[in-house]
Design a protein around this motif. Structure first.
Motif, short mmCIF file in Angstrom:
data_model
loop_
_atom_site.label_atom_id
_atom_site.label_comp_id
_atom_site.label_asym_id
_atom_site.label_seq_id
_atom_site.Cartn_x
_atom_site.Cartn_y
_atom_site.Cartn_z
N ILE A 1 -5.32 -3.50 -0.44
CA ILE A 1 -5.41 -4.21 0.59
C ILE A 1 -6.74 -3.31 1.82
N PHE A 2 -6.98 -2.40 1.97
CA PHE A 2 -8.27 -2.36 2.41
C PHE A 2 -9.06 -3.17 2.12
N THR B 1 -8.72 -6.37 3.58
CA THR B 1 -8.47 -6.91 4.55
C THR B 1 -10.12 -6.29 5.69
N LEU B 2 -10.51 -5.89 4.74
CA LEU B 2 -12.12 -5.32 5.49
C LEU B 2 -12.58 -7.08 5.55
N SER C 1 -2.59 4.01 -4.74
CA SER C 1 -4.10 4.76 -4.62
C SER C 1 -4.95 3.36 -4.60
N ILE D 1 -14.22 8.13 -4.19
CA ILE D 1 -13.36 8.46 -2.62
C ILE D 1 -11.32 8.21 -3.04
N ALA D 2 -10.62 7.33 -3.95
CA ALA D 2 -9.39 7.74 -4.28
C ALA D 2 -9.30 7.64 -5.70
N PHE E 1 -5.91 -1.54 -9.86
CA PHE E 1 -5.72 -2.62 -8.71
C PHE E 1 -6.44 -3.51 -7.96
N ILE F 1 -3.67 0.74 -4.76
CA ILE F 1 -2.82 -0.91 -4.36
C ILE F 1 -3.42 -0.29 -3.12
N GLY F 2 -3.33 0.57 -2.52
CA GLY F 2 -4.17 0.40 -1.26
C GLY F 2 -5.22 0.06 -0.64
N VAL F 3 -6.87 0.46 -1.81
CA VAL F 3 -7.88 0.58 -2.19
C VAL F 3 -7.37 -1.31 -1.50
N LEU G 1 -11.15 -9.32 7.95
CA LEU G 1 -11.67 -8.73 9.09
C LEU G 1 -13.81 -9.20 9.09
#
Lengths: 256, 296, 291
Positions: free
Chosen positions: C103-104, C107-108, C97, C80-81, C35, C99-101, C111
């Motif tokens: 979102i990360f 968002t990065l 995992s 890593i993931a 994802f 999906i976590g990446v 920022l």
């Protein structure tokens, strides 16, 4: 002699490959019938057709006088045809006891509301499932392990659990797909006793597919031989042992 | 009773607890589909939106009582779950996943263009009928019924489908029918929580029920431990509270959220509660890991 | 009108295809829906933008630079993931995992650049050519050409080289490939690298084509590209190419002849219809149930 299962000209094609080619077979009530043949002869395909996983390209499947081709697997199971699998298929992350209990689920329709509200019908079915699982686990020597997860059993125990689960369906016809695979001689002896017991005491007709010639010759009353999807011989063990075509295509290759 | 709660509990905490409750109902529904029956559904938010919109339109425009609207919303969602479930549940694994995503997206785009639903603006002005005590009562009832169902023959048949569908079928279980049933019940609970949600927030819009919402719900189920009721409840609670706690890191909130998901999966790949279910809490189970060449 | 829409569709479709290839290759080998792949594509678009605006390089150099950057990013994400999870857990935890990446990474980028749309500078002199009554821009020609070259290159690599053969072996049976002495981890890294590079190329070209990039551009593009991969038959490389192009063309036609407000629903509706008729996708092989 009362026939229980009849296959008429069963043909199964996968794409261009013909896995079974016009196979006729009659299984008589109360016998132990063996199907042998080299790898790829179509033995497991035959089982998958009988249990409704494949719908045959041609031919008829008659169980107790009723035509059953095209029936979905669950319906065939609830008619009283139970099976085991060549590569064990247990409910790994459920307990041994639950595995056998689930084997009874084909007997009585599972009601959603009955289950949700704990109605008497469901309570009764649950009790019966429990009784059956106790009985068959004891018969197969797995009672002590009933709370363990199916995945944690040894290989031989898993094979026995598959048989217990199949018996829980109260079948009239039991299909065993290579039940002796991976067993040592002592375990095979036990298995032979068990199969005889299933037939003699539970009055269940047994159809089995097996590689182990010794076992098949020992317990089967009649044997059919498949080769490249065709039935090349059928008869009593003695006849099969002396059949020239069988020796040519199969036994001769063993070189044992 | 709610007056008492409002007096004694800080409004902020009360709000979080209501949201936890709504998420528990939502997640227990998905747990039935994905955790218990093993059918990966990634469009659960779609059913939530059907419940939310149906209930809101009924109370706003048709003067239906809140409880009536809530039930109607849940039934509407269940109906669509049933309708979508019949053709799609023949698909397996990731194919099912993408089709459920697809249906949820279609539902979202439908509401984006749906006149009575306020199109992209959404609906607002719903009265806050959803109270803390109502949510708690529903959570308790839903949880108890879930426990009851999973301990019954029905529940065990659903677990059997997850564990080995071919074997389940060979045991005489009509797997298609049961999968559709699980999907319908899951959609019903999503619709129920949708109705509660819309009458708590007071406004809803299509983007509240997008892909990320579906993913959040899935995370609750997986994080807690697939198929485990306590796990799902804990998962729902953690993932509702976590974003609130991460408010201290302000802009970095989602960054941490994403990273935490990865870290949790690395250290607790089977979820926080692993595979412990209510009825076998007594018998712990050790996974035997099988080392294979490519995975060592 | 029809031919112009067809060219628009092919252009959009070829970018979907480039992204879909990454999904299908990764899925073919480790059965993971990656994802985060949509976010890699988004990073590719931004990397291209950075190279063009800050370093002022030529667009083709920027394209290659973005591809190299995303290769490294893809490899890093896998190490890593995903790698720590491999073999230890259900496939779902890999998915979470990923999906976590996802979102990360999005968002990065928020920022770093803020949530709003950034315009891509004009990097090519856009001419319009008229062939008969059909108008085609030089930009479309460039996109179609680049996509074609990349896909042909990929096909050559997979079919003719030793590395490609190793990849195909891994997608058939990871364990067996490992026992044959193939360094499976290296092949997986390589697969992520190739897939990410293709996605980056797609990102840069979409950025130029629509003249806009934003941190959340990866999600919808990723979902649609994944749909394209499934449509074509997941795990099949030609399938992903075909699926991407079909989806792009039909989406453009849907918008042109039906309604633009249902744009995002069209791709999924097509996907659902196809899967219900042909569950294994267009090019996917029908699996015989092994029992």
């Amino acid at each position: 002699m009362q026939q229980i299962m009849k296959l008429e000209g069963i043909t199964q094609e996968f794409g261009g490959l013909r896995a079974l080619d016009g196979v006729d077979l009659e299984i008589t009530r109360g016998e132990i019938f063996g199907v042998i043949g080299p790898n790829g002869a179509g033995k497991t395909t035959l089982f998958n057709i009988i249990t409704g996983i494949y719908v045959p390209t041609a031919g008829n499947l008659i169980f107790n006088g009723q035509k059953i081709n095209g029936f979905p697997p669950y319906k065939i199971a609830s008619l009283g045809i139970a099976r085991t699998f060549q590569n064990i298929r247990l409910f790994n992350r459920l307990s041994v006891e639950d595995n056998v209990k689930i084997g009874t689920f084909g007997l009585e329709k599972i009601s959603f509301w009955g289950s949700l509200l704990g109605l008497p019908v469901e309570k009764k079915a649950e009790r019966e499932a429990k009784e059956k699982s106790d009985r068959f686990l004891q018969m197969l020597g797995l009672y002590e392990k009933r709370h363990e997860y199916a995945a944690s059993l040894s290989y031989g125990e898993q094979r026995r659990l598959e048989i217990a689960r199949a018996l829980a369906l109260d079948p009239v016809l039991l299909l065993l797909d290579e039940p002796a695979a991976g067993m040592n001689p002592a375990e095979k002896e036990e298995l032979m006793d068990l199969i005889r017991k299933i037939r003699d005491e539970l009055k269940i007709t047994v159809l089995l597919v097996e590689h182990d010639m010794n076992l098949v010759m020992n317990i089967c009353e009649r044997i059919a031989v498949l080769d490249y999807g065709r039935k090349i011989a059928e008869g009593m063990p003695e006849e099969i042992k002396n059949d020239e075509r069988v020796i040519m295509s199969y036994l001769g290759d063993l070189g044992e | 009773m709610d007056a008492w709660f409002m007096q004694h509990i800080d409004a902020y905490y009360l709000r979080i607890m209501v949201l936890i409750g709504i998420n528990i109902i939502l997640a227990l529904g998905l747990n039935l589909v994905t955790g218990v029956t093993g059918q990966l559904s990634m469009g659960h938010a779609g059913f939530m939106s059907i419940g939310a919109y149906t209930a809101a339109i009924l109370t706003l425009h048709y003067g239906v009582s809140f409880i009536g609207a809530l039930i109607a919303g849940a039934l509407m969602a269940a109906f669509f779950g049933f309708l979508i479930g019949i053709p799609t549940l023949r698909l397996e694994g990731d194919y099912l996943a993408i089709v459920t995503i697809g249906f949820a997206e279609i539902i979202r785009v439908f509401f984006l263009n749906f006149e009575p639903g306020g199109k992209a603006v959404g609906l607002y002005g719903m009265q806050q009928f959803t109270t803390f005590s109502l949510v708690m009562v529903i959570v308790i009832v839903v949880t108890l019924l879930n426990v009851k169902l999973l301990n019954s023959r029905y529940g065990r048949a659903l677990y059997a489908i997850r564990e080995n569908e071919i074997a389940a079928e060979a045991c005489g279980i009509n797997t298609t029918r049961m999968k559709v049933a699980a999907f319908t019940v899951g959609a019903f609970l999503a619709g129920l929580s949708g109705g509660l949600y819309s009458h708590y927030m007071g406004y809803i819009a299509p983007q509240d029920f997008g892909f990320m919402r579906s993913i959040e719900i899935l995370n609750m189920v997986v994080l807690g431990g697939m198929g485990s009721i306590p796990g799902t409840i804990i998962g729902a609670a953690i993932l509702t509270v976590l974003p609130e706690m991460l408010r201290i890191v302000a802009d970095y909130r989602l960054l941490f959220y994403g990273a935490l998901l990865v870290i949790l999966m690395i250290f607790r790949p089977n979820g926080i509660m692993g595979d412990i279910r209510v009825y076998d809490l007594r018998k712990r189970w050790q996974t035997k890991e099988v080392e294979t060449c490519s995975k060592s | 009108m029809f031919w112009e829409q067809l060219i628009n569709g092919l252009t959009l479709g070829s970018t979907y295809a480039l992204i879909a290839l990454g999904y299908t290759m990764v899925y073919g080998i480790i059965q993971l829906i990656n994802f985060a792949h949509g976010e890699i594509y988004m990073f590719g678009a931004f990397a291209g933008l950075f190279l063009v605006t800050v370093l002022g390089v030529n667009i083709f150099v920027a394209l290659i630079g973005a591809m190299i950057f995303c290769m490294l990013l893809g490899i890093l994400v896998e190490i890593i993931a995903y790698r720590p999870l491999r073999g230890k857990s259900s496939r779902l935890s890999g998915l979470i995992s990923a999906i976590g990446v996802s979102i990360f990474l999005s968002t990065l980028m928020v920022l770093l650049r803020g949530p709003n749309t950034t315009r891509y500078p004009e990097v090519l002199n856009i001419h319009s050519y008229t062939i008969g009554s059909v108008e085609i821009s030089s930009l479309q020609i460039v996109i179609l050409l680049v996509a074609f070259v990349l896909m042909a290159g990929l096909q050559f690599m997979v079919q003719k080289t030793r590395l490609g053969k190793a990849m195909r072996a891994c997608s058939q049976d990871l364990d067996a490939a490992c026992l044959m002495g193939i360094n499976v981890n290296r092949i997986i890294s390589f697969t992520f690298a190739v897939g990410s590079a293709l996605a980056a190329a797609g990102g840069v070209m979409v950025g130029i084509y629509y003249n806009a990039v934003w941190p959340y551009m990866g999600m919808m593009a990723g979902l649609k590209a994944f749909s394209a991969a499934v449509l074509g038959g997941i795990g099949s490389i030609p399938g992903a190419m075909l699926g991407g192009i079909i989806l792009g063309v039909l989406e453009i036609f849907g918008v042109a002849y039906l309604s633009s407000s249902y744009k995002d629903a069209i791709a999924f509706a097509i996907l659902i219809l196809v899967l219900l008729i042909r569950p294994q996708g267009i090019m996917g092989q029908k699996k015989i149930k092994k029992v």
